[in-house]
Design an enzyme around this catalytic site. Structure first.
Site, PDB file in Angstrom:
ATOM      1  N   CYS A  80       0.617  -5.670 -12.808  1.00 30.53           N
ATOM      2  CA  CYS A  80      -0.430  -5.673 -11.789  1.00 30.53           C
ATOM      3  C   CYS A  80      -0.495  -7.073 -11.182  1.00 30.53           C
ATOM      4  CB  CYS A  80      -1.762  -5.231 -12.368  1.00 30.53           C
ATOM      5  SG  CYS A  80      -2.960  -6.521 -12.688  1.00 30.53           S
ATOM      6  N   GLU A  81      -0.576  -7.106  -9.855  1.00 35.86           N
ATOM      7  CA  GLU A  81      -0.486  -8.401  -9.181  1.00 35.86           C
ATOM      8  C   GLU A  81      -1.781  -9.211  -9.284  1.00 35.86           C
ATOM      9  OE1 GLU A  81       0.608  -7.414  -5.203  1.00 35.86           O
ATOM     10  OE2 GLU A  81      -1.445  -7.061  -4.540  1.00 35.86           O
ATOM     11  N   HIS A  82      -2.857  -8.602  -9.745  1.00 38.07           N
ATOM     12  CA  HIS A  82      -4.116  -9.342  -9.862  1.00 38.07           C
ATOM     13  C   HIS A  82      -4.218 -10.114 -11.174  1.00 38.07           C
ATOM     14  CE1 HIS A  82      -5.564  -5.968  -7.054  1.00 38.07           C
ATOM     15  NE2 HIS A  82      -5.187  -7.011  -6.355  1.00 38.07           N
ATOM     16  N   HIS A  83      -3.582  -9.601 -12.228  1.00 40.14           N
ATOM     17  CA  HIS A  83      -3.681 -10.247 -13.540  1.00 40.14           C
ATOM     18  C   HIS A  83      -2.324 -10.542 -14.164  1.00 40.14           C
ATOM     19  CE1 HIS A  83      -7.365  -7.803 -12.925  1.00 40.14           C
ATOM     20  NE2 HIS A  83      -7.968  -8.875 -13.411  1.00 40.14           N
ATOM     21  N   GLN A  98      -0.942  -0.167  -8.072  1.00 39.45           N
ATOM     22  CA  GLN A  98      -0.434   1.198  -8.209  1.00 39.45           C
ATOM     23  C   GLN A  98      -0.424   1.946  -6.871  1.00 39.45           C
ATOM     24  OE1 GLN A  98      -2.129   3.374 -11.535  1.00 39.45           O
ATOM     25  NE2 GLN A  98      -1.581   5.337 -10.590  1.00 39.45           N
ATOM     26  N   HIS A 142      -3.596   0.735 -17.219  1.00 42.17           N
ATOM     27  CA  HIS A 142      -3.545  -0.680 -16.845  1.00 42.17           C
ATOM     28  C   HIS A 142      -4.073  -1.557 -17.980  1.00 42.17           C
ATOM     29  CE1 HIS A 142      -2.809  -0.122 -12.394  1.00 42.17           C
ATOM     30  NE2 HIS A 142      -3.007   1.119 -12.825  1.00 42.17           N
ATOM     31  N   CYS A 200      -4.957  -4.572 -17.861  1.00 40.75           N
ATOM     32  CA  CYS A 200      -6.085  -5.415 -17.450  1.00 40.75           C
ATOM     33  C   CYS A 200      -7.414  -4.674 -17.609  1.00 40.75           C
ATOM     34  CB  CYS A 200      -5.891  -5.936 -16.022  1.00 40.75           C
ATOM     35  SG  CYS A 200      -5.729  -4.670 -14.765  1.00 40.75           S
TER      36      CYS A 200
END
Ligand SMILES: [Zn+2]
Length: 204
Positions: free
Chosen positions: A93-96, A134, A162, A164
């Protein structure tokens, strides 16, 4: 899936030497910033391992999924739904920059051309091995098949967990996020329902 990821991971030539060295340096700094001693025995080779693991998990930036499909286009009059179910997905995931993982189900209705079934899995793999959300992963797989094969329609459903969310306890441990995207013939309810029915025995 014909693409053997274990074998791929063992191939040393895959890793770019300059990138590996820089990542190694920065991961050592990160370990220090986290309050650990990168010189202690158990951590000595960790920055190098992480440098390689991260390159492996983002290898999709150096692969062209449209080219993968174009390399195996076959003229064929078959015009029924082609479904590839249960393609394993491992992404970040690109946020975490934490993993999310699950399965993708992909279908298309050919319009003169088909592609190798393993190529569909390769396309999923290529987009997965990048920093992702996703929703975009779902959309990119659909677009790639639509733009390359020009079929009568494409359907993509992804179900994933996920880390995260799991780690932070935002939702229940086993919660599954489902995303879908459809084009062409799959925008018709009846076609979409047939696809969902054919994959639903495995859907959560
Ligand atoms: Zn996240």
């Amino acid at each position: 899936m014909s693409f053997d990821t274990d074998e791929f991971y063992r191939k040393e030539e895959f890793f770019n030497a300059e990138r590996t060295e820089k990542l190694n340096f920065h991961y050592k700094e990160i370990i220090k910033l986290l309050g650990e001693n990168p010189e202690r025995e158990g951590l000595l080779k960790t920055p190098l391992r992480v440098a390689k693991a991260m390159q492996f998990m983002t290898q999709g930036y150096y692969q062209d999924p449209e080219e993968i499909l174009r390399s195996a286009l076959f003229k064929e009059d078959y015009r029924q739904m082609v479904i590839v179910k249960d393609i394993e997905i491992y992404s970040l995931c690109e946020h975490h920059m934490l993993p999310f993982f699950g399965r993708a189900h992909v279908a298309y209705i050919p319009n003169g051309y088909i592609t190798g079934l393993s190529k569909i899995a390769r396309v999923v793999e290529t987009y997965s091995r990048r920093l992702q959300v996703q929703e975009r992963l779902t959309y990119e797989i659909k677009n790639c098949i639509q733009n390359t094969l020009h079929p009568l329609g494409v359907a993509v459903v992804i179900e994933a967990q996920h880390m995260c969310m799991i780690l932070r306890g935002v939702q229940k441990q086993n919660s599954v996020t489902t995303t879908s995207d459809f084009s062409g013939a799959f925008e018709k309810l009846a076609t979409r329902e047939e696809f969902i029915r054919l994959i639903s025995s495995r859907l959560h």
